[in-house]
Motif scaffolding. Sequence first.
Motif, mmCIF file in Angstrom:
data_model
loop_
_atom_site.group_PDB
_atom_site.id
_atom_site.type_symbol
_atom_site.label_atom_id
_atom_site.label_comp_id
_atom_site.label_asym_id
_atom_site.label_seq_id
_atom_site.Cartn_x
_atom_site.Cartn_y
_atom_site.Cartn_z
ATOM 1 N N LEU B 347 0.559 -3.821 22.896
ATOM 2 C CA LEU B 347 1.241 -3.159 21.616
ATOM 3 C C LEU B 347 1.359 -1.631 21.875
ATOM 4 O O LEU B 347 0.316 -1.156 22.094
ATOM 5 C CB LEU B 347 0.828 -3.661 20.547
ATOM 6 N N PHE B 348 2.275 -0.771 21.474
ATOM 7 C CA PHE B 348 2.266 0.617 21.374
ATOM 8 C C PHE B 348 2.576 1.004 20.050
ATOM 9 O O PHE B 348 3.649 0.408 19.425
ATOM 10 C CB PHE B 348 3.510 1.202 22.348
ATOM 11 N N PHE B 349 1.704 1.730 19.387
ATOM 12 C CA PHE B 349 2.182 2.161 17.950
ATOM 13 C C PHE B 349 1.508 3.533 17.789
ATOM 14 O O PHE B 349 0.377 3.696 18.427
ATOM 15 C CB PHE B 349 1.961 1.066 16.855
ATOM 16 N N ASP B 350 2.091 4.283 16.962
ATOM 17 C CA ASP B 350 1.405 5.643 16.650
ATOM 18 C C ASP B 350 0.508 5.481 15.484
ATOM 19 O O ASP B 350 0.356 4.417 14.620
ATOM 20 C CB ASP B 350 2.561 6.456 15.897
ATOM 21 N N HIS B 351 -0.700 6.062 15.752
ATOM 22 C CA HIS B 351 -1.875 6.299 15.029
ATOM 23 C C HIS B 351 -1.528 7.427 14.054
ATOM 24 O O HIS B 351 -1.523 8.454 14.571
ATOM 25 C CB HIS B 351 -3.020 6.467 15.758
ATOM 26 N N THR B 352 -1.621 7.301 12.725
ATOM 27 C CA THR B 352 -1.185 8.333 11.895
ATOM 28 C C THR B 352 -2.569 9.156 11.429
ATOM 29 O O THR B 352 -2.689 10.517 11.384
ATOM 30 C CB THR B 352 -0.581 7.959 10.546
ATOM 31 N N THR B 353 -3.661 8.551 11.578
ATOM 32 C CA THR B 353 -4.861 9.111 11.015
ATOM 33 C C THR B 353 -5.654 9.650 12.238
ATOM 34 O O THR B 353 -5.387 9.178 13.554
ATOM 35 C CB THR B 353 -5.976 8.145 10.361
ATOM 36 N N ARG B 354 -6.377 10.548 12.041
ATOM 37 C CA ARG B 354 -7.140 11.264 13.437
ATOM 38 C C ARG B 354 -8.128 10.291 13.696
ATOM 39 O O ARG B 354 -9.076 9.814 12.701
ATOM 40 C CB ARG B 354 -7.526 12.570 12.991
ATOM 41 N N GLN B 355 -8.408 9.974 15.050
ATOM 42 C CA GLN B 355 -9.240 8.916 15.424
ATOM 43 C C GLN B 355 -10.839 9.419 15.166
ATOM 44 O O GLN B 355 -10.872 10.794 15.615
ATOM 45 C CB GLN B 355 -9.236 8.531 16.801
ATOM 46 N N ALA B 356 -11.623 8.908 14.995
ATOM 47 C CA ALA B 356 -12.815 9.501 14.853
ATOM 48 C C ALA B 356 -13.448 9.370 16.643
ATOM 49 O O ALA B 356 -13.078 9.023 17.324
ATOM 50 C CB ALA B 356 -13.914 8.450 14.312
ATOM 51 N N PRO B 357 -14.126 10.722 16.718
ATOM 52 C CA PRO B 357 -14.478 10.939 18.151
ATOM 53 C C PRO B 357 -15.352 9.794 18.644
ATOM 54 O O PRO B 357 -16.432 9.405 17.990
ATOM 55 C CB PRO B 357 -15.301 12.335 18.093
ATOM 56 N N VAL B 358 -15.085 9.288 19.776
ATOM 57 C CA VAL B 358 -15.922 8.144 20.554
ATOM 58 C C VAL B 358 -17.084 8.929 20.973
ATOM 59 O O VAL B 358 -16.978 9.846 21.741
ATOM 60 C CB VAL B 358 -15.072 7.570 21.511
ATOM 61 N N ILE B 359 -18.046 8.706 20.656
ATOM 62 C CA ILE B 359 -19.650 9.343 21.089
ATOM 63 C C ILE B 359 -20.168 8.515 22.443
ATOM 64 O O ILE B 359 -20.503 7.324 22.147
ATOM 65 C CB ILE B 359 -20.736 9.287 20.056
ATOM 66 N N THR B 360 -19.806 9.208 23.323
ATOM 67 C CA THR B 360 -20.216 8.590 24.635
ATOM 68 C C THR B 360 -21.423 9.416 25.189
ATOM 69 O O THR B 360 -21.816 10.531 24.541
ATOM 70 C CB THR B 360 -19.158 8.392 25.580
ATOM 71 N N GLU B 361 -21.969 8.958 26.340
ATOM 72 C CA GLU B 361 -23.030 9.723 26.918
ATOM 73 C C GLU B 361 -22.565 10.905 27.406
ATOM 74 O O GLU B 361 -22.996 12.085 27.188
ATOM 75 C CB GLU B 361 -23.551 9.093 28.132
ATOM 76 N N GLU B 362 -21.389 11.029 27.726
ATOM 77 C CA GLU B 362 -20.766 12.321 28.071
ATOM 78 C C GLU B 362 -20.383 13.257 27.006
ATOM 79 O O GLU B 362 -20.861 14.577 27.422
ATOM 80 C CB GLU B 362 -19.277 11.967 29.005
ATOM 81 N N THR B 363 -19.865 12.792 26.065
ATOM 82 C CA THR B 363 -19.864 13.757 25.032
ATOM 83 C C THR B 363 -21.025 14.465 24.476
ATOM 84 O O THR B 363 -21.324 15.662 24.337
ATOM 85 C CB THR B 363 -18.999 13.262 23.766
ATOM 86 N N THR B 364 -22.058 13.737 24.432
ATOM 87 C CA THR B 364 -23.416 14.093 23.991
ATOM 88 C C THR B 364 -23.936 15.090 25.141
ATOM 89 O O THR B 364 -24.494 16.112 24.718
ATOM 90 C CB THR B 364 -24.546 13.133 23.666
ATOM 91 N N LYS B 365 -23.637 14.851 26.201
ATOM 92 C CA LYS B 365 -24.143 15.791 27.442
ATOM 93 C C LYS B 365 -23.647 17.151 27.214
ATOM 94 O O LYS B 365 -23.807 18.061 27.253
ATOM 95 C CB LYS B 365 -23.740 15.050 28.808
ATOM 96 N N THR B 366 -21.956 17.119 27.197
ATOM 97 C CA THR B 366 -21.459 18.140 26.781
ATOM 98 C C THR B 366 -21.639 19.015 25.639
ATOM 99 O O THR B 366 -21.868 20.250 25.776
ATOM 100 C CB THR B 366 -19.850 17.901 26.668
#
Lengths: 206, 636
Positions: B347-366
């Motif tokens: 399915l394709f649909f638009d998300h109107t709300t801003r997604q919460a940031p996915v916290i992965t190891e990479e994001t914490t590393k950055t």
Amino acid sequence: MEVSEETAVDRPAFPPIKREKLENGVEIRKISVPAHRYSPLKENWMKLFTPIVEHLHLQIRFNLKNRQVELRTCKDTKDIANVQKAADFVKAFICGFEVEDALALIRLDDLFVDSFEIKDVKSSLKGDHLNRAIGRLAGKGGRTKFTIENVTKTRIVLADQKIHILGSYQNIQIAKRAICNLILGSPPSKVYGNLRAVASRSSDRF
Amino acid sequence: MALNDESAAANTKFKAITKDLYDSVNRNFTLQGLTGSLPELYTEGFDEEQIWQQLELHNEPSFKILMKNVAKLLTGKDKKLSFYKVEVQTDDEEQEENGLENEEDKDSVASDLSFQLPSDSDNENEDGDDSDLDETDALKFDEYKMLDEEREERPKKNREQSMGKIRKTEVDDEFFKVGEMEKFLEKEEAEKPVKDDDEDSIDYFEDVLSDDDENEAAVKAKYKDFFRGSIPAGDQQQEMDEEDEDLEEGDEEMEDEEELDDDDEPREKRVKFDLNGSDSSDEDESDTSNDNLTKSEGKSSYELRQERLKAKIQELEDEAVAPKPWQLMGETKAELRPDNALLEEDLFFDHTTRQAPVITEETTKTLEEIIRQRIKDQAFDDVERKIKPVYDPTEFKKKLVLDQEKSKFSLAEIYEQEFLKQQETQKAEAKSSSLADVPNDEASEDQNRAALRKRMATVFAKLDALCNFSYTPRAPEPDVKIVSNMPSIVMEEIAPVTVSDANLLAPQEVQDPTRGVLKGTTEKAKTDRLRERRKKKSAQRVRHKERERTEKAVDKANPGLGNKHAKARVLHNLQKAEKEGTVSLIKDNRTKATKSSTAFFKQLQEDVSASVDAVRQGKQKTNLKNKRSTGSQFKL
């Protein structure tokens, strides 16, 4: 007329001169130290000692038996007035001023120490009133005292009922007036206002 | 002597037979490559030993040749010798022919065999046995050879096809090979489907329908019976259905089998490949298949192609006309969809709300990297204290003098600074030629600093010119200059030529400036006067409030008449009250002294009651007064 031979006139009885005076031009000054200034003296002895000996070229010692600070000139002394300066310096320290403040006496000629008591200003203050007057003088955390000091460029020592002021003549007068007003009961805000007015005038003069 | 006679007769007979045999063999059956053998066996006048030598001369080389032949037969490369029984009765002639051909070979073999056996059996018996053995052996061997040859003669196409190059793909399984399928397809398309009536050719794609009950099991064999492993889901379902059906059918006749459903049908075919799943259902019934075959015989390839196309077209048309699947129907509810169908859809649909940031190891590393870099650079986002900018020089008046903290510099230092400042001002004064020059604000000016300032000024002037003087100039900061209100004459002129009472300070610096036009008392209108009155009253009210507040505080500290303030206040109030008339002081003008206590108390009571009455009357008056409200309260 007969010139009679002088009968034995009574010579005034002078006691024998003390040893110090006999020696050539050595001046000695003695300043007694009260008990409560004994330990501060011990702590700051070197600070007192150094300028007197190095700059004024005098000799100083503390006589433990008499509890007196003794100053003496020596061969190296260039100016005999240094003895007086040194004596004032030590006396100021004994009064309660800090060493750095008292040092100004040595460096500047026209600084004096003025001392008076509260009951000189207003004799009817007794007991609580007296205490309150002292409190008024000091202010909360010493604020009032410091304000006067800063404005008039003096140093004030409140020793219970005695007040010592160190500074130049004019500034002493201004500070004295402010203190007397406080003793007599005017509120600090009023005193500040007067101080401000006077200080702005006095800053030019000096 | 009798024995000798018999043996002699036997010998001669034996010799004669052997000679006949040898001669006939030599005449009729000659081995290829056999040389050096005598054309005839000479028995007359020869010794046994000599006869034997003649035989050996023939047998030795032929033995070798025969062994070679046998070895060839046994190790045949492509020829698979399968020894299966074929009735000997059928063609004696054939056998005889073949037998004659190979008699020679068999003969030598048999002779060999016979020679191998001598220890066991007597020579007399060997003849018959040997001959028998020879015959039967030869016959059997003949059969096998014949069959082998037949096999060779059969068209080798099939074998080649099956053993030949089959394309191997990823999809190949135990039971399915794409290559095989393709070969089959090609074959089918190439050949016309010819029904062989020969019993030998078997139509492998026809369902074998047997009338025997015994074979029911064979017909109903399942995938499981043939192959190990799991069955694909769809087929499992079908198999289940089949099993159910089988159970239902139970002991039904074979005729029922003919009416097989689509599900039942190609079991064997499923194993290989399910080419025409639905179509092959027709082939179940042999009748229909026969019919089809007869029809297809008559159609041309073009017609076949057309048929196929038509079928496809029909399919497409049906698809187009039929109701669309739920994916293509606009809004679908859960009831209109099959269960869990959405899970399989992308399915394709638009998300109107801003997604919460996915916290992965990479994001914490950055993030940590950023933090580390900031710490290294010392580039923190600390809040800087903002200082309110001073625009009004009068602000400085208030700030100037009062510092309520203990001064950090000692007296000596303060005087030192004072002295230095004085010196510098004196220097500056000494430098300046005339007092009319603009005095420098900076007290001490190094030559270097002056030069620097000049150069900076030139640079800034040039920059301003470059940007066409369109810059935002620095905000004007008030200069602090302490000017005491001395008579100007003192500061400016040395010798007072004229007398003037002008002061250095401007009047607005001495006194706060008044707003509006100043008016004299006669010039004031009524509104002005009232305005002034209102101002005065408001100031009075403020002062009054302040005083009351302090008095309240005092009362709190020392309630009652303990403090002099309270006493004075009470007295004051009393006097005011007496003036107003609310209070009447008890006038003590008793001339006569009261004689008795009762008289005294009576007098006292009268006086008090009189004063109370007076007070009550006064209160009533004041209440009336208080109710009157000022007009200003009603002002809008």
